[in-house]
Design an enzyme around this catalytic site. Structure first.
Site, mmCIF file in Angstrom:
data_model
loop_
_atom_site.group_PDB
_atom_site.id
_atom_site.type_symbol
_atom_site.label_atom_id
_atom_site.label_comp_id
_atom_site.label_asym_id
_atom_site.label_seq_id
_atom_site.Cartn_x
_atom_site.Cartn_y
_atom_site.Cartn_z
ATOM 1 N N LYS A 1 59.446 44.958 12.408
ATOM 2 C CA LYS A 1 60.116 44.240 11.305
ATOM 3 C C LYS A 1 59.502 44.626 9.964
ATOM 4 O O LYS A 1 59.140 45.774 9.755
ATOM 5 C CB LYS A 1 60.076 42.726 11.568
ATOM 6 C CG LYS A 1 60.646 42.381 12.951
ATOM 7 C CD LYS A 1 60.901 40.911 13.156
ATOM 8 C CE LYS A 1 61.481 40.690 14.543
ATOM 9 N NZ LYS A 1 61.805 39.310 14.820
ATOM 10 N N GLU B 1 68.681 39.482 12.883
ATOM 11 C CA GLU B 1 68.257 39.255 11.494
ATOM 12 C C GLU B 1 69.144 40.042 10.532
ATOM 13 O O GLU B 1 69.426 39.590 9.431
ATOM 14 C CB GLU B 1 66.772 39.624 11.328
ATOM 15 C CG GLU B 1 65.884 38.559 11.971
ATOM 16 C CD GLU B 1 64.557 39.050 12.494
ATOM 17 O OE1 GLU B 1 64.131 40.171 12.132
ATOM 18 O OE2 GLU B 1 63.936 38.319 13.287
ATOM 19 N N HIS C 1 70.436 44.058 15.030
ATOM 20 C CA HIS C 1 69.471 42.979 15.243
ATOM 21 C C HIS C 1 70.001 41.694 14.596
ATOM 22 O O HIS C 1 70.628 41.738 13.539
ATOM 23 C CB HIS C 1 68.114 43.359 14.640
ATOM 24 C CG HIS C 1 67.036 42.394 15.029
ATOM 25 N ND1 HIS C 1 66.867 41.193 14.384
ATOM 26 C CD2 HIS C 1 66.113 42.432 16.022
ATOM 27 C CE1 HIS C 1 65.873 40.535 14.966
ATOM 28 N NE2 HIS C 1 65.402 41.262 15.968
ATOM 29 N N ASN D 1 59.323 45.922 17.838
ATOM 30 C CA ASN D 1 60.045 45.853 16.566
ATOM 31 C C ASN D 1 59.069 45.279 15.540
ATOM 32 O O ASN D 1 58.783 44.088 15.554
ATOM 33 C CB ASN D 1 61.271 44.947 16.746
ATOM 34 C CG ASN D 1 61.999 44.689 15.440
ATOM 35 O OD1 ASN D 1 61.703 45.295 14.414
ATOM 36 N ND2 ASN D 1 62.959 43.768 15.489
ATOM 37 N N SER E 1 60.454 36.148 21.684
ATOM 38 C CA SER E 1 59.149 35.564 22.036
ATOM 39 C C SER E 1 58.572 36.098 23.350
ATOM 40 O O SER E 1 57.980 35.346 24.126
ATOM 41 C CB SER E 1 59.229 34.035 22.057
ATOM 42 O OG SER E 1 59.634 33.548 20.782
ATOM 43 N N GLY F 1 61.146 34.719 17.432
ATOM 44 C CA GLY F 1 60.134 34.260 16.485
ATOM 45 C C GLY F 1 59.882 32.764 16.541
ATOM 46 O O GLY F 1 59.238 32.201 15.665
ATOM 47 N N GLU G 1 69.064 39.352 22.954
ATOM 48 C CA GLU G 1 68.088 38.548 22.215
ATOM 49 C C GLU G 1 68.732 37.237 21.780
ATOM 50 O O GLU G 1 69.398 37.180 20.742
ATOM 51 C CB GLU G 1 67.614 39.305 20.974
ATOM 52 C CG GLU G 1 66.928 40.612 21.297
ATOM 53 C CD GLU G 1 65.980 41.021 20.167
ATOM 54 O OE1 GLU G 1 64.773 41.097 20.430
ATOM 55 O OE2 GLU G 1 66.446 41.220 19.041
HETATM 56 P P1 PGA Z 1 59.872 38.011 18.634
HETATM 57 O O1 PGA Z 1 61.002 38.992 18.033
HETATM 58 O O2 PGA Z 1 59.276 38.729 19.810
HETATM 59 O O3 PGA Z 1 58.885 37.820 17.502
HETATM 60 O O4 PGA Z 1 60.546 36.747 19.027
HETATM 61 C C1 PGA Z 1 61.862 39.709 18.872
HETATM 62 C C2 PGA Z 1 62.845 40.497 18.066
HETATM 63 O O5 PGA Z 1 63.312 40.004 17.031
HETATM 64 O O6 PGA Z 1 63.186 41.640 18.423
#
Ligand code: PGA
Length: 251
Positions: A11, A97, A95, A9, A213, A173, A167
């Site tokens: 982003k 976010e 997601h 992803n 992560s 993140g 997730e």
């Molecule tokens: P990350 O993000 O690996 O940077 O923690 C995962 C995601 O949001 O899909």
């Protein structure tokens, strides 16, 4: 057997030129990998640039979101047909976010999953609890609600292509990965909810990815858990070497 999926992803990162450079780095590093589905999800504007570069690499393209209407007066939105037209075969939906910053709800996630399926896109349906929910002992009730509402009105045959991504919001993140045990416990719970909503045979087939992560250093442990079928990778998918190392978790 559930075929593992490793999805990146990207982003809000990577212009066209940067995306092409990343694919040029990544493609040779994952050449010859078999038995793993590889997906990358760039921003909408980059999607049409990539199919030519991805041709023959086995890497599939995903959108990071989709709207449920096919067309109309919906400024700023992108429909399933438009994603397909841009070369995507998959789409990330719900997601955290988007849920946190853009008002995505279980109801809109459900509409998007249905529209994606109708439009022949593979939804990567994201769920996960916040830190507050986990600390309040609500992890399982949040996951059950998100699954039940997100999959409402979708029958077992329609569910077949759907990929679920667990997730935990507190692991995204932050550098804090769920422990293998915490992740496995959530994944087993998710599979159990799918069995309850459909039947065990359906649950046995659905792929459930872990996200939050994921790095080359922790992917092996996570992937050794019986109910973890792949990874949705944010930060570590932005560099060819780290994403390739995650894709090659079996080596
Ligand atoms: P990350 O993000 O690996 O940077 O923690 C995962 C995601 O949001 O899909």
């Amino acid at each position: 057997m559930r075929k593992p999926v490793i999805a990146g992803n990207w982003k809000l990162y990577k212009t066209k030129e940067e995306a092409l450079a990343l694919i040029a780095e990544l493609a040779p590093l994952v050449a010859g990998v078999s038995g793993v589905e590889i997906v990358v999800a760039p921003v909408f504007t980059v999607l049409p640039t990539l199919p030519a570069a991805l041709s023959g690499t086995g890497i599939a393209l995903a959108g990071q979101d989709v709207f449920w209407e096919e067309e109309g007066a919906f400024t700023g939105e992108v429909s399933p047909r438009m994603l397909l037209d841009a070369g995507a075969s998959h789409v990330i939906i719900g997601h955290s976010e988007r849920r946190e910053y853009f008002g995505e709800t279980d109801a809109t996630v459900n509409q998007k999953i249905k529209a994606a399926l109708l439009g022949a896109l593979v939804p990567i349906f994201c769920i996960g609890e916040t830190l507050a929910a986990r600390e309040a002992g609500e992890t399982f009730s949040v996951l059950e609600r998100q699954l039940t509402m997100g999959l409402a009105g979708i029958d077992a045959a329609q569910l077949a292509p759907v990929i679920v991504a667990y997730e935990p919001v507190w692991a995204i993140g932050t550098g804090k990965t769920a422990s293998d045990q915490q992740a496995q416990e959530a994944h087993a719970f998710i599979r159990g909810v799918v069995a309850k909503l459909y039947e065990q045979a359906v649950a046995d087939k659905v792929r459930v990815l872990y996200g939050g992560s994921v790095k080359p250093e922790n992917v092996k442990g996570l992937m050794s858990c019986p109910d973890i079928d792949g990874a949705l990778v944010g930060g570590a998918s932005l560099k060819g070497a780290s994403f390739a190392a995650i894709v090659r978790f079996q080596e």
